[in-house]
Design a protein around this motif. Structure first.
Motif, PDB file in Angstrom:
ATOM      1  N   GLU A 111      -4.440   7.918 -15.861  1.00  0.00           N
ATOM      2  CA  GLU A 111      -3.160   7.213 -15.729  1.00  0.00           C
ATOM      3  C   GLU A 111      -3.272   5.952 -14.888  1.00  0.00           C
ATOM      4  O   GLU A 111      -2.419   5.645 -14.056  1.00  0.00           O
ATOM      5  N   ALA A 112      -4.367   5.226 -15.114  1.00  0.00           N
ATOM      6  CA  ALA A 112      -4.604   3.946 -14.450  1.00  0.00           C
ATOM      7  C   ALA A 112      -4.717   2.863 -15.520  1.00  0.00           C
ATOM      8  O   ALA A 112      -5.062   3.147 -16.665  1.00  0.00           O
ATOM      9  N   THR A 113      -4.441   1.634 -15.129  1.00  0.00           N
ATOM     10  CA  THR A 113      -4.467   0.511 -16.059  1.00  0.00           C
ATOM     11  C   THR A 113      -5.431  -0.554 -15.565  1.00  0.00           C
ATOM     12  O   THR A 113      -5.322  -1.001 -14.415  1.00  0.00           O
TER      13      THR A 113
ATOM     14  N   ALA B 282       0.815  -1.226   0.000  1.00  0.00           N
ATOM     15  CA  ALA B 282       0.000   0.000   0.000  1.00  0.00           C
ATOM     16  C   ALA B 282       0.841   1.265   0.000  1.00  0.00           C
ATOM     17  O   ALA B 282       0.338   2.340  -0.260  1.00  0.00           O
ATOM     18  N   ASN B 283       2.131   1.145   0.288  1.00  0.00           N
ATOM     19  CA  ASN B 283       2.947   2.343   0.438  1.00  0.00           C
ATOM     20  C   ASN B 283       4.112   2.423  -0.544  1.00  0.00           C
ATOM     21  O   ASN B 283       5.030   3.198  -0.358  1.00  0.00           O
TER      22      ASN B 283
ATOM     23  N   LEU C 110      -4.611  -0.654 -11.712  1.00  0.00           N
ATOM     24  CA  LEU C 110      -3.315  -0.304 -11.149  1.00  0.00           C
ATOM     25  C   LEU C 110      -3.140   1.198 -11.303  1.00  0.00           C
ATOM     26  O   LEU C 110      -3.354   1.740 -12.394  1.00  0.00           O
ATOM     27  N   CYS C 111      -2.787   1.879 -10.211  1.00  0.00           N
ATOM     28  CA  CYS C 111      -2.651   3.332 -10.252  1.00  0.00           C
ATOM     29  C   CYS C 111      -1.776   3.798  -9.088  1.00  0.00           C
ATOM     30  O   CYS C 111      -1.604   3.076  -8.103  1.00  0.00           O
TER      31      CYS C 111
ATOM     32  N   TYR D 185      -6.259  -1.266  -6.966  1.00  0.00           N
ATOM     33  CA  TYR D 185      -7.487  -0.735  -6.382  1.00  0.00           C
ATOM     34  C   TYR D 185      -8.677  -1.377  -7.087  1.00  0.00           C
ATOM     35  O   TYR D 185      -8.540  -1.924  -8.183  1.00  0.00           O
ATOM     36  N   SER D 186      -9.846  -1.282  -6.474  1.00  0.00           N
ATOM     37  CA  SER D 186     -11.051  -1.834  -7.097  1.00  0.00           C
ATOM     38  C   SER D 186     -12.179  -0.813  -7.063  1.00  0.00           C
ATOM     39  O   SER D 186     -12.182   0.113  -6.255  1.00  0.00           O
TER      40      SER D 186
END
Length: 189
Positions: free
Chosen positions: A134-136, A106-107, A166-167, A113-114
């Protein structure tokens, strides 16, 4: 450092209803359980479910069979260590173990993320909406969340389905919906 709205509960018995009531479990949306033993974790999850039938429970178990039973009986997301699988991946593809660890941290940089679509959505439009922030898109989970569909993705994401992306940071529902170029799409994060 805890994000706003997060409470930690420490008690001699996590499955004690008085401790769970003190933690405001009845009003909670999500809870994470990490107890001293699988038995305590299982009992705690059942006690939580007694106080709140709608919240999302994520619980850690050492034993896969206990995790499977808890998921079925208490309706929770059971997490079991995947260290052996990560070890196999690292041996087969050098560096894969490090990537898996980074994706779940997380860091550290980008993470997974969902979110949920509240209406049937075109998958290519969802991918473009995420790209705009900018997320995949990683995968889609339809039909109650038991199976994951990776690329090639299904053409449509069904109403109520989860998608995982993913972001660098969690996107708000407005950020994701805004990437649909004016089309109204309802998203829940």
């Amino acid at each position: 450092d805890l994000p706003e709205g997060i409470k930690l509960v420490k008690s001699d018995r996590l499955d004690a209803l008085s401790s769970l009531k003190r933690a405001a479990i009845a009003e909670a949306e999500k809870v994470m359980v990490y107890a001293g033993s699988d038995a305590e974790t299982f009992n705690t999850c059942l006690a939580i479910r007694e106080l709140n039938e709608r919240l999302h429970i994520a619980a850690f178990f050492d034993d896969r069979d206990t995790a499977r039973r808890a998921a079925k009986l208490a309706g929770l997301e059971a997490i079991v260590s995947n260290a052996s699988e990560a070890l196999v991946r690292a041996a087969q593809d050098p560096g894969a173990g490090k990537v898996l660890k980074a994706l779940s941290a997380a860091n550290v940089g980008a993470t997974i993320y969902s979110a949920t679509v509240n209406e049937q959505t075109d998958t290519s439009a969802l991918k473009l909406a995420l790209d705009a922030s900018e997320a995949t898109l990683i995968c889609v989970s339809q039909d109650g969340g038991h199976d994951f569909e990776f690329a090639p993705f299904p053409p449509l994401v069904k109403e109520g389905s989860a998608f995982f992306y993913l972001c660098q940071k969690r996107l708000s529902a407005q950020q994701i919906a805004g990437g649909f170029g004016g089309a109204h799409v309802s998203i829940t994060v």
